[in-house]
Design an enzyme around this catalytic site. Structure first.
Site, mmCIF file in Angstrom:
data_model
loop_
_atom_site.group_PDB
_atom_site.id
_atom_site.type_symbol
_atom_site.label_atom_id
_atom_site.label_comp_id
_atom_site.label_asym_id
_atom_site.label_seq_id
_atom_site.Cartn_x
_atom_site.Cartn_y
_atom_site.Cartn_z
ATOM 1 N N SER A 21 12.865 -12.923 -13.376
ATOM 2 C CA SER A 21 13.585 -14.174 -13.602
ATOM 3 C C SER A 21 14.621 -14.405 -12.504
ATOM 4 O O SER A 21 15.243 -13.476 -12.011
ATOM 5 C CB SER A 21 14.290 -14.119 -14.953
ATOM 6 O OG SER A 21 14.940 -15.340 -15.198
ATOM 7 N N ASN A 69 23.889 -11.280 -5.591
ATOM 8 C CA ASN A 69 23.776 -12.711 -5.840
ATOM 9 C C ASN A 69 24.659 -13.110 -6.996
ATOM 10 O O ASN A 69 24.904 -12.327 -7.913
ATOM 11 C CB ASN A 69 22.323 -13.113 -6.109
ATOM 12 C CG ASN A 69 21.972 -13.069 -7.575
ATOM 13 O OD1 ASN A 69 22.270 -14.004 -8.326
ATOM 14 N ND2 ASN A 69 21.374 -11.974 -8.003
ATOM 15 N N LEU A 73 23.300 -18.780 -13.178
ATOM 16 C CA LEU A 73 22.390 -19.401 -14.135
ATOM 17 C C LEU A 73 22.233 -20.913 -13.966
ATOM 18 O O LEU A 73 22.314 -21.656 -14.953
ATOM 19 C CB LEU A 73 22.833 -19.082 -15.583
ATOM 20 C CG LEU A 73 22.833 -17.612 -15.985
ATOM 21 C CD1 LEU A 73 23.438 -17.442 -17.383
ATOM 22 C CD2 LEU A 73 21.430 -17.026 -15.975
ATOM 23 N N CYS A 127 22.541 -10.786 -17.481
ATOM 24 C CA CYS A 127 23.032 -11.358 -16.226
ATOM 25 C C CYS A 127 24.501 -10.965 -16.052
ATOM 26 O O CYS A 127 25.309 -11.188 -16.952
ATOM 27 C CB CYS A 127 22.898 -12.877 -16.250
ATOM 28 S SG CYS A 127 23.682 -13.656 -14.844
ATOM 29 N N ILE A 187 15.949 -2.913 -15.343
ATOM 30 C CA ILE A 187 17.272 -3.415 -15.628
ATOM 31 C C ILE A 187 17.499 -4.765 -14.931
ATOM 32 O O ILE A 187 16.724 -5.137 -14.046
ATOM 33 C CB ILE A 187 18.370 -2.435 -15.090
ATOM 34 C CG1 ILE A 187 18.133 -2.167 -13.605
ATOM 35 C CG2 ILE A 187 18.430 -1.177 -15.926
ATOM 36 C CD1 ILE A 187 19.168 -1.299 -12.915
ATOM 37 N N GLY A 213 17.795 -4.955 -5.125
ATOM 38 C CA GLY A 213 17.170 -4.447 -3.906
ATOM 39 C C GLY A 213 17.173 -2.930 -3.850
ATOM 40 O O GLY A 213 17.545 -2.246 -4.818
ATOM 41 N N GLY A 239 14.161 -3.296 -10.664
ATOM 42 C CA GLY A 239 15.336 -2.844 -9.920
ATOM 43 C C GLY A 239 14.966 -2.162 -8.627
ATOM 44 O O GLY A 239 14.748 -0.964 -8.575
#
Lengths: 300, 263
Positions: A21, A69, A73, A127, A187, A213, A239
């Protein structure tokens, strides 16, 4: 040659690599593109009840070991989003991601996703950069139980809570399993920040962001390992999966499928295709006859 | 890429009442039409193409929002962040190139025209602006090429849209490059395509990450920040959203049909 295919909660992922997502998930056009480029399934952008613009830029920072990042949302709200998806029904599973701050909204959003025809619902409990949502909800075990229980009761499609990295993954995993979840995604990104020494300022518009990353792979592996040993429902690992080798390690930790996000940046839009062929090569090289043989292998 | 570097503003040149150019030193391998993300510390980060890509680099900025307004408030010696360059620029093919420019679009086109002329291509420029005062880089383009002008109010050149004068300039043109308001570019595309002349248009979309991840700038599955911003005829022809709508920061569709063709 090993055939890369997983059955999970009644869904088939072929290959077992799913677009995470928040990546290319805002429009029907981009989701379709990602399936064309080799994903075995896609998760939509996390969608809420109302539209949200997200955080001011900068919303991304490259930190060499990964990416931070803080998109925040951004989404047009569930009704507009369903309109955007329109008649788009891919030939691979499409998982609708939803976020909210309370049970009623989670239920309402999940039902709308189901009515629209998604194959499963992912609950964003993780998030790390949207105040009042995501990880703020996921860190409240009582609330998590209530949300999962009620969403499961109200929709017929599989329900996958997406969990944040926590030092105790066992308790939360058992709670969502008890509440009826059909699988666990672990995760989400890791809460973090970037500061620029020349200006003395935090870089992200939101100050805090989520780290993803290669740098978070060890964190994700540990979380998947802990979730796998605590529950019987399948784990979808996520992850820092960037190569076939990363993928194998995640399966060995206990993943039944994986989600890819930042790897689109590191490997290109066809990351899933590249990782799939690397996985096949490594599995053959190591003499495995099927993917099932390595799921949870590290728990020997 | 792709770490952000901090640069100091060396020179600021007011170009029009609403447009300024900011010069800085920055080492990068740039193809005209590509863009960089410009960080105004503590305020915003915005995508910008370079208007000068020689020894000194520059961005030319029109005041249109919070980020660009903050940029306009900066002085020589202030620092900004730069990351990039990103995306695909113009591929300058053929012998005769027509550049169709609307307003601030000249910032992206000027280094392309400079490069084309340097390579020995013949260039004709059609510059459109709201009014004479807002006509960007007229002298620069004039030094390099044959220039035709159109203004909405008739204060310079042809009284009307730049697309009205374009048709007469297409003789023996091998390539049309264009940057400006999207409705203008859509018209440019249609006119050139009717004459079977290839077009390269620089698209603009709301951008967050700039590196192909977030999907904010996607047009029909194409990422403006990676596969664009300069798109070619074959790509443009496939786009259903080109000239139809933008997306807001939340991802909602916003029609392009209502507003004016103006710059």
């Amino acid at each position: 040659m090993v055939h890369l295919k997983t059955n999970l909660a009644g869904l088939t992922f072929e290959p077992p690599l799913i677009l995470a997502s928040g990546i290319m998930g805002q429009t029907a056009g981009s989701l379709e593109k990602m399936i064309e480029m080799g994903m075995g399934g896609v998760v939509t952008k996390s969608v809420g009840s109302d539209s949200r613009e997200g955080h001011p830029n900068p919303s991304i920072v490259d930190v060499e070991t990964g990416i931070l990042n803080a998109m925040g949302l951004p989404n047009p709200g569930i009704d507009e989003f369903c309109k955007e998806l329109g008649k788009f029904i891919p030939n691979k599973p499409i998982i609708g991601s939803v976020y909210a701050s309370n049970t009623d909204h989670f239920v309402g959003l999940s039902k709308k996703m189901e009515d629209h025809g998604v194959s499963a619902v992912e609950l964003n409990l993780s998030c790390p950069h949207a105040e009042g949502y995501g990880a703020s909800v996921g860190s409240d075990v009582g609330l998590v139980r209530d949300i999962v229980e009620n969403v499961v009761k109200n929709v017929d499609v599989p329900v996958f809570p997406k969990l944040p990295p926590m030092s105790d993954m066992v308790t939360i995993s058992q709670v969502v399993e008890d509440a009826g979840a059909h699988g666990i995604v672990a995760i989400n990104t890791v809460k973090s920040m970037a500061i620029n020494y020349e200006t003395g300022r935090p870089v992200l518009g939101n100050l805090y962001g989520g780290y993803s990353g290669p740098g978070i792979k060890p964190i994700g592996l540990r979380c998947v390992f802990d979730v796998y040993k605590s529950v019987d429902i399948p784990v979808i690992g996520c992850g820092g999966v960037t190569t076939g080798r990363d993928a194998l390690e995640y399966f060995m930790a206990g993943s039944s499928a994986l989600q890819l996000g930042s790897s689109i940046y590191y490997r290109g839009l066809d990351a899933a295709e590249k990782i799939s062929s690397e996985m096949i090569e490594l599995l053959d090289q190591e003499g495995y006859g099927s993917l099932d043989e390595i799921i949870g292998l590290a728990h020997q | 890429m792709t770490r952000m570097d901090i640069v100091e503003i060396k020179k600021i040149v007011p170009e029009t009442p609403s447009i300024k150019t900011f010069y800085f030193n920055y080492d990068l391998d740039y193809v005209p039409g590509q863009f960089v993300m410009v960080w105004v510390p503590g305020v915003d980060e915005v995508p910008m193409s370079l208007s000068f890509d020689k020894d000194l680099k520059a961005i030319t900025v029109r005041k249109i929002g919070e980020g660009t307004e903050a940029l306009h408030g900066l002085d020589v010696g202030d620092r900004i962040g730069i990351r990039g360059p990103y995306g695909k620029g113009y591929e300058l093919e053929g012998e005769r190139v027509l550049a169709v420019v609307g307003g601030i679009g000249g910032a992206s086109i000027l280094p392309a025209v400079t490069k084309a002329v340097f390579k020995g291509q013949e260039v004709i420029c059609a510059l459109g602006a709201r009014t004479l005062n807002e006509l960007l880089f007229y002298d620069r383009f004039k030094e390099l090429s044959e220039v035709h002008v159109a203004t909405d109010d008739g204060s310079a050149g042809y009284h009307g849209f730049v697309t009205d004068i374009m048709e007469d300039l297409l003789k023996d043109i091998d390539l049309v490059i264009t940057c400006g308001p999207e409705l203008m570019m859509k018209r440019v595309f249609k006119i050139a395509d009717n004459h079977d002349i290839p077009v390269q248009a620089s698209l603009e979309r709301y951008m967050k990450c700039g590196i192909g991840l977030c999907g904010s700038c996607v047009v029909d599955g194409l990422r403006v920040c990676v596969e664009g911003p300069v798109l070619k005829t074959e790509e443009l022809r496939k786009l259903k959203e080109f000239g139809e709508y933008h997306r807001s920061p939340s991802g909602r569709k916003v029609s392009l049909k209502r507003p004016k063709l103006s710059y």
